[in-house]
Each structure stands twice: as structure tokens, then as C-alpha cells.
Design a protein around this motif. Structure first.
Motif, PDB file in Angstrom:
ATOM      1  N   ALA A  41     -15.558   6.452 -18.199  1.00  0.00           N
ATOM      2  CA  ALA A  41     -14.222   5.838 -18.148  1.00  0.00           C
ATOM      3  C   ALA A  41     -14.176   4.739 -17.087  1.00  0.00           C
ATOM      4  N   LEU A  42     -14.797   5.001 -15.929  1.00  0.00           N
ATOM      5  CA  LEU A  42     -14.796   4.003 -14.852  1.00  0.00           C
ATOM      6  C   LEU A  42     -15.669   2.794 -15.193  1.00  0.00           C
ATOM      7  N   ALA A  46     -14.398  -0.957 -15.106  1.00  0.00           N
ATOM      8  CA  ALA A  46     -15.070  -2.013 -14.342  1.00  0.00           C
ATOM      9  C   ALA A  46     -15.400  -3.202 -15.232  1.00  0.00           C
ATOM     10  N   GLU A  47     -15.804  -2.905 -16.461  1.00  0.00           N
ATOM     11  CA  GLU A  47     -16.116  -3.986 -17.416  1.00  0.00           C
ATOM     12  C   GLU A  47     -14.869  -4.832 -17.701  1.00  0.00           C
ATOM     13  N   ASP A  48     -13.734  -4.147 -17.856  1.00  0.00           N
ATOM     14  CA  ASP A  48     -12.472  -4.844 -18.097  1.00  0.00           C
ATOM     15  C   ASP A  48     -12.104  -5.731 -16.901  1.00  0.00           C
ATOM     16  N   ILE A  49     -12.266  -5.217 -15.672  1.00  0.00           N
ATOM     17  CA  ILE A  49     -11.943  -6.000 -14.460  1.00  0.00           C
ATOM     18  C   ILE A  49     -12.871  -7.207 -14.361  1.00  0.00           C
ATOM     19  N   ARG A  50     -14.170  -7.006 -14.676  1.00  0.00           N
ATOM     20  CA  ARG A  50     -15.119  -8.132 -14.613  1.00  0.00           C
ATOM     21  C   ARG A  50     -14.752  -9.234 -15.605  1.00  0.00           C
ATOM     22  N   LYS A  51     -14.294  -8.809 -16.800  1.00  0.00           N
ATOM     23  CA  LYS A  51     -13.884  -9.811 -17.809  1.00  0.00           C
ATOM     24  C   LYS A  51     -12.698 -10.620 -17.301  1.00  0.00           C
ATOM     25  N   ARG A  52     -11.718  -9.916 -16.680  1.00  0.00           N
ATOM     26  CA  ARG A  52     -10.554 -10.628 -16.137  1.00  0.00           C
ATOM     27  C   ARG A  52     -10.968 -11.543 -14.989  1.00  0.00           C
ATOM     28  N   THR A 143     -13.479   0.473  -7.995  1.00  0.00           N
ATOM     29  CA  THR A 143     -14.087   1.032  -9.211  1.00  0.00           C
ATOM     30  C   THR A 143     -15.604   1.142  -9.086  1.00  0.00           C
ATOM     31  N   GLU A 144     -16.244   0.097  -8.558  1.00  0.00           N
ATOM     32  CA  GLU A 144     -17.712   0.121  -8.465  1.00  0.00           C
ATOM     33  C   GLU A 144     -18.194   1.128  -7.428  1.00  0.00           C
TER      34      GLU A 144
END
Length: 202
Positions: A41-42, A46-52, A143-144
Motif C-alpha cells: 500500500a505504501l 509513494a508512486e503516486d507522490i512521485r508522479k505528482r 512514505t519512503e
């Protein structure tokens, strides 16, 4: 493993230890599954935050370039913005693993913290976009760090589960088997001895 005396007491102790080891292995397995679910889930988060971040950071730097062109160098004006001391660190526990939570007490300012008389709208735009970028950095750091801690805990839990399954339980099984065989042998010897005594008495 040290040689265990073949007594009924040691046999019962070995059986109890095996039961505890099996229960421990089951618990470690459950713990690992819960940690892996949390980790997945994390990773998605993290992938979503990196995309933003991939969108927000270029926009922020483009806005800063525009502000530098229209305003001139913004170094002097940037000194009017105070340091951010609003972050605080708390923890939540997931199966005994401490996961950091970075909370921000920052209030969204109603006024921009520098004088607007001698600045342009481009600088205001850069300031707002860099605030968004700063918040993303905070979220990504949280998150990381959680991902790293959970991954370490999963690896440690897996090692313990493997040790129980592949080393401890087989050793206990061998010990139980050895004690049982010795006790059976002693029982047979005792039976034969009693039979011989009975025959001699007759």
C-alpha cells in the motif's frame, strides 16, 4: 545441539518446545503477511507522490525562472520568508514496527510573507508552487522512510520464520524422535529383563 538425556521429562519438554516453535512460526508468517500488505500500500502511495512531484517540481522551477525574469534575482526577497519550523514527528505501530508520521502545524498564511508593493504576480505564483513542492517532499520522505522500515522488518521476520521452520523445528523433531526411540528401547529391555526374571523364578 547438545545431547539430551532420554527421559520422559525431557521428551515432554521437547514436545512443548516444538508446540511453541510451531505457534511462533505461524505468528511470524501472519506478521510477515500483514507487513507485506502495508508495504505494498505504501509503495503505491509513494508512486503516486512521485508522479505528482514529477509535475509540481518542473512547474515550480519554471515559475521561479519567470519570476527571476520579470522581477530580477529573487535572493533578497527570499530572505523575507521565515524558516519553516512547523514539522513534528510522531509514530504509529504496525505489528511492532514504528512508522514515522510527519505532521505539519503550518497554517496557510492569509498574506504572502514578503512585501507585495515591489514584487510581481510571477513571484507569488513561484512561492505558492514551491509550497506545494515542499509538502510533497515531506509526504515522500514520510512514505519512503516507512517503506524502508517495513521492508527491513519483513526481511527480519522472514529470516526468523525460516529459522523456526528449517532449523529449530527439525532439530526438535530429531530430539523427540531420538528420545522416543531410546525410551522404547529401554522399555523393551525392561520387558525382556522382567520376563527372564519371571522364567527363573518359575
Amino acid at each position: 545441539m547438545a545431547t539430551v538425556l532420554p527421559t520422559k521429562g525431557n521428551l515432554l519438554a521437547a514436545k512443548r518446545s516444538r508446540e511453541i516453535a510451531v505457534t511462533g512460526h505461524e505468528l511470524m508468517d501472519r506478521k510477515r503477511n500483514i507487513l507485506v500488505r502495508e508495504l505494498v500500500a505504501l509503495i503505491d502511495q509513494a508512486e503516486d507522490i512521485r508522479k505528482r512531484a514529477a509535475t509540481v517540481f518542473p512547474e515550480a522551477y519554471a515559475a521561479l525562472r519567470t519570476a527571476n525574469i520579470t522581477q530580477g534575482e529573487c535572493d533578497d526577497i527570499s530572505r523575507a520568508v521565515s524558516a519553516d519550523n512547523s514539522l513534528s514527528l510522531r509514530y504509529r505501530s504496525v505489528m511492532g514496527v514504528e512508522i514515522p508520521l510527519i505532521a505539519s502545524d503550518e497554517k496557510i498564511p492569509e498574506n504572502i510573507p514578503y512585501g507585495v508593493a515591489s514584487t510581481t504576480a510571477a513571484l507569488d505564483d513561484a512561492y505558492i508552487k514551491f509550497r506545494k513542492a515542499k509538502n510533497l517532499v515531506r509526504d515522500l520522505a514520510e512514505t519512503e522512510n516507512a517503506i524502508y522500515r517495513l521492508a527491513y522488518a519483513v526481511r527480519k521476520t522472514q529470516k526468523r520464520a525460516n529459522a523456526l521452520k528449517n532449523i529449530i523445528i527439525p532439530k526438535l523433531d530429531a530430539s523427540i524422535s531420538g528420545i522416543t526411540e531410546s525410551l522404547d528401547e529401554k522399555e523393551r529391555e525392561e520387558f525382556v529383563r522382567l520376563k527372564v526374571i519371571k522364567v527363573r523364578k518359575q
